[in-house]
Design a protein around this motif. Structure first.
Motif, PDB file in Angstrom:
ATOM      1  N   MET A 176      29.069 -80.185  25.019  1.00  0.00           N
ATOM      2  CA  MET A 176      29.455 -79.332  23.930  1.00  0.00           C
ATOM      3  C   MET A 176      28.563 -79.600  22.722  1.00  0.00           C
ATOM      4  O   MET A 176      28.051 -78.684  22.125  1.00  0.00           O
ATOM      5  N   ARG A 177      28.363 -80.855  22.365  1.00  0.00           N
ATOM      6  CA  ARG A 177      27.520 -81.183  21.223  1.00  0.00           C
ATOM      7  C   ARG A 177      26.080 -80.766  21.448  1.00  0.00           C
ATOM      8  O   ARG A 177      25.401 -80.345  20.533  1.00  0.00           O
ATOM      9  N   THR A 178      25.604 -80.923  22.681  1.00  0.00           N
ATOM     10  CA  THR A 178      24.226 -80.596  22.998  1.00  0.00           C
ATOM     11  C   THR A 178      23.943 -79.131  22.703  1.00  0.00           C
ATOM     12  O   THR A 178      22.933 -78.803  22.081  1.00  0.00           O
ATOM     13  N   THR A 179      24.821 -78.233  23.113  1.00  0.00           N
ATOM     14  CA  THR A 179      24.631 -76.808  22.892  1.00  0.00           C
ATOM     15  C   THR A 179      24.657 -76.481  21.406  1.00  0.00           C
ATOM     16  O   THR A 179      23.809 -75.745  20.917  1.00  0.00           O
ATOM     17  N   ALA A 180      25.617 -77.045  20.688  1.00  0.00           N
ATOM     18  CA  ALA A 180      25.712 -76.790  19.251  1.00  0.00           C
ATOM     19  C   ALA A 180      24.492 -77.352  18.530  1.00  0.00           C
ATOM     20  O   ALA A 180      23.952 -76.707  17.625  1.00  0.00           O
ATOM     21  N   SER A 181      24.034 -78.523  18.922  1.00  0.00           N
ATOM     22  CA  SER A 181      22.861 -79.128  18.303  1.00  0.00           C
ATOM     23  C   SER A 181      21.619 -78.292  18.554  1.00  0.00           C
ATOM     24  O   SER A 181      20.797 -78.100  17.660  1.00  0.00           O
ATOM     25  N   LEU A 182      21.495 -77.776  19.777  1.00  0.00           N
ATOM     26  CA  LEU A 182      20.346 -76.941  20.109  1.00  0.00           C
ATOM     27  C   LEU A 182      20.364 -75.661  19.288  1.00  0.00           C
ATOM     28  O   LEU A 182      19.342 -75.259  18.732  1.00  0.00           O
ATOM     29  N   ALA A 183      21.515 -75.022  19.179  1.00  0.00           N
ATOM     30  CA  ALA A 183      21.618 -73.786  18.403  1.00  0.00           C
ATOM     31  C   ALA A 183      21.275 -74.038  16.941  1.00  0.00           C
ATOM     32  O   ALA A 183      20.539 -73.267  16.320  1.00  0.00           O
ATOM     33  N   LEU A 184      21.755 -75.127  16.390  1.00  0.00           N
ATOM     34  CA  LEU A 184      21.460 -75.470  15.001  1.00  0.00           C
ATOM     35  C   LEU A 184      19.976 -75.752  14.815  1.00  0.00           C
ATOM     36  O   LEU A 184      19.363 -75.295  13.847  1.00  0.00           O
ATOM     37  N   ALA A 185      19.365 -76.461  15.747  1.00  0.00           N
ATOM     38  CA  ALA A 185      17.935 -76.765  15.649  1.00  0.00           C
ATOM     39  C   ALA A 185      17.097 -75.488  15.680  1.00  0.00           C
ATOM     40  O   ALA A 185      16.133 -75.347  14.920  1.00  0.00           O
ATOM     41  N   VAL A 186      17.470 -74.549  16.547  1.00  0.00           N
ATOM     42  CA  VAL A 186      16.737 -73.277  16.624  1.00  0.00           C
ATOM     43  C   VAL A 186      16.873 -72.511  15.313  1.00  0.00           C
ATOM     44  O   VAL A 186      15.884 -72.002  14.778  1.00  0.00           O
ATOM     45  N   ASP A 188      26.624 -83.456  33.425  1.00  0.00           N
ATOM     46  CA  ASP A 188      27.941 -82.902  33.733  1.00  0.00           C
ATOM     47  C   ASP A 188      27.731 -81.621  34.543  1.00  0.00           C
ATOM     48  O   ASP A 188      27.696 -80.515  34.005  1.00  0.00           O
ATOM     49  N   VAL A 189      27.562 -81.771  35.857  1.00  0.00           N
ATOM     50  CA  VAL A 189      27.192 -80.653  36.726  1.00  0.00           C
ATOM     51  C   VAL A 189      28.226 -79.523  36.650  1.00  0.00           C
ATOM     52  O   VAL A 189      27.856 -78.341  36.584  1.00  0.00           O
ATOM     53  N   SER A 190      29.495 -79.846  36.629  1.00  0.00           N
ATOM     54  CA  SER A 190      30.536 -78.826  36.552  1.00  0.00           C
ATOM     55  C   SER A 190      30.405 -78.010  35.264  1.00  0.00           C
ATOM     56  O   SER A 190      30.419 -76.777  35.282  1.00  0.00           O
ATOM     57  N   GLY A 191      30.271 -78.685  34.142  1.00  0.00           N
ATOM     58  CA  GLY A 191      30.131 -77.997  32.850  1.00  0.00           C
ATOM     59  C   GLY A 191      28.841 -77.210  32.768  1.00  0.00           C
ATOM     60  O   GLY A 191      28.819 -76.085  32.259  1.00  0.00           O
ATOM     61  N   LEU A 192      27.755 -77.786  33.257  1.00  0.00           N
ATOM     62  CA  LEU A 192      26.464 -77.103  33.229  1.00  0.00           C
ATOM     63  C   LEU A 192      26.475 -75.862  34.121  1.00  0.00           C
ATOM     64  O   LEU A 192      25.848 -74.848  33.792  1.00  0.00           O
ATOM     65  N   SER A 193      27.213 -75.913  35.216  1.00  0.00           N
ATOM     66  CA  SER A 193      27.337 -74.734  36.082  1.00  0.00           C
ATOM     67  C   SER A 193      28.064 -73.607  35.356  1.00  0.00           C
ATOM     68  O   SER A 193      27.718 -72.431  35.509  1.00  0.00           O
ATOM     69  N   LYS A 194      29.049 -73.961  34.557  1.00  0.00           N
ATOM     70  CA  LYS A 194      29.771 -72.958  33.765  1.00  0.00           C
ATOM     71  C   LYS A 194      28.856 -72.347  32.702  1.00  0.00           C
ATOM     72  O   LYS A 194      28.881 -71.134  32.468  1.00  0.00           O
ATOM     73  N   VAL A 195      28.047 -73.184  32.062  1.00  0.00           N
ATOM     74  CA  VAL A 195      27.086 -72.695  31.072  1.00  0.00           C
ATOM     75  C   VAL A 195      26.090 -71.756  31.754  1.00  0.00           C
ATOM     76  O   VAL A 195      25.775 -70.679  31.240  1.00  0.00           O
ATOM     77  N   GLU A 196      25.597 -72.164  32.905  1.00  0.00           N
ATOM     78  CA  GLU A 196      24.650 -71.339  33.658  1.00  0.00           C
ATOM     79  C   GLU A 196      25.259 -69.973  33.976  1.00  0.00           C
ATOM     80  O   GLU A 196      24.614 -68.930  33.771  1.00  0.00           O
ATOM     81  N   THR A 222      17.655 -74.621  34.979  1.00  0.00           N
ATOM     82  CA  THR A 222      17.100 -73.922  33.831  1.00  0.00           C
ATOM     83  C   THR A 222      17.266 -72.428  34.109  1.00  0.00           C
ATOM     84  O   THR A 222      16.895 -71.948  35.166  1.00  0.00           O
ATOM     85  N   VAL A 223      17.851 -71.708  33.175  1.00  0.00           N
ATOM     86  CA  VAL A 223      18.088 -70.275  33.318  1.00  0.00           C
ATOM     87  C   VAL A 223      16.960 -69.535  32.622  1.00  0.00           C
ATOM     88  O   VAL A 223      16.649 -69.814  31.464  1.00  0.00           O
ATOM     89  N   ILE A 224      16.371 -68.567  33.331  1.00  0.00           N
ATOM     90  CA  ILE A 224      15.231 -67.817  32.800  1.00  0.00           C
ATOM     91  C   ILE A 224      15.560 -66.332  32.843  1.00  0.00           C
ATOM     92  O   ILE A 224      15.875 -65.782  33.885  1.00  0.00           O
ATOM     93  N   GLY A 225      15.492 -65.692  31.683  1.00  0.00           N
ATOM     94  CA  GLY A 225      15.698 -64.250  31.597  1.00  0.00           C
ATOM     95  C   GLY A 225      14.361 -63.586  31.316  1.00  0.00           C
ATOM     96  O   GLY A 225      13.641 -63.985  30.416  1.00  0.00           O
ATOM     97  N   LEU A 233      27.914 -67.700  21.755  1.00  0.00           N
ATOM     98  CA  LEU A 233      27.801 -69.034  21.164  1.00  0.00           C
ATOM     99  C   LEU A 233      29.139 -69.765  21.211  1.00  0.00           C
ATOM    100  O   LEU A 233      29.196 -70.945  21.580  1.00  0.00           O
ATOM    101  N   LYS A 234      30.226 -69.075  20.896  1.00  0.00           N
ATOM    102  CA  LYS A 234      31.559 -69.700  20.955  1.00  0.00           C
ATOM    103  C   LYS A 234      31.870 -70.148  22.381  1.00  0.00           C
ATOM    104  O   LYS A 234      32.361 -71.254  22.600  1.00  0.00           O
ATOM    105  N   GLY A 235      31.558 -69.281  23.349  1.00  0.00           N
ATOM    106  CA  GLY A 235      31.798 -69.641  24.749  1.00  0.00           C
ATOM    107  C   GLY A 235      31.014 -70.862  25.165  1.00  0.00           C
ATOM    108  O   GLY A 235      31.513 -71.729  25.887  1.00  0.00           O
ATOM    109  N   LEU A 236      29.761 -70.965  24.702  1.00  0.00           N
ATOM    110  CA  LEU A 236      28.929 -72.119  25.042  1.00  0.00           C
ATOM    111  C   LEU A 236      29.432 -73.392  24.375  1.00  0.00           C
ATOM    112  O   LEU A 236      29.504 -74.448  24.996  1.00  0.00           O
TER     113      LEU A 236
END
Length: 94
Positions: free
Chosen positions: A1-11, A55-63, A89-92, A43-46
């Motif tokens: 959870m912190r990782t995603t928020a930290s990444l969004a803030l850094a961007v 955390d493979v289970s959590g990362l699968s949900k993020v994916e 890694t998800v690529i769009g 963002l809220k969902g992430l």
């Protein structure tokens, strides 16, 4: 959870100086405003997912969330294995 928020803030922090250097483009600004609600929902969902490194289970949900959001935006989505981090890694691509 912190990782995603930290990444969004850094961007956001990295992009902040760019906005101050130029006048807003009305077309781009309108497109961004249209996406404000969906972006915040994503963002809220992430942030609400427990998805730390390994955390493979959590990362699968993020994916799954990111794949659905990217596909809904009309992008072709692929993944690459990222075993060091415990997920993919998800690529769009447009």
């Amino acid at each position: 959870m912190r990782t995603t928020a930290s990444l969004a803030l850094a961007v956001l922090m990295a992009l902040a100086p760019l906005a101050a250097r130029s006048a807003p483009d009305d077309t781009v600004l309108a497109a961004v405003k249209v996406q404000d609600g969906p972006y915040r929902e994503t963002l809220k969902g992430l942030v609400d997912l427990d998805s730390g490194t390994g955390d493979v289970s959590g990362l699968s949900k993020v994916e799954a969330l990111l794949k659905a959001r990217l596909e809904a935006s009309g992008l072709a989505v692929s993944t690459r294995n990222a075993p060091v981090f415990g997920g993919n890694t998800v690529i769009g691509t447009r």
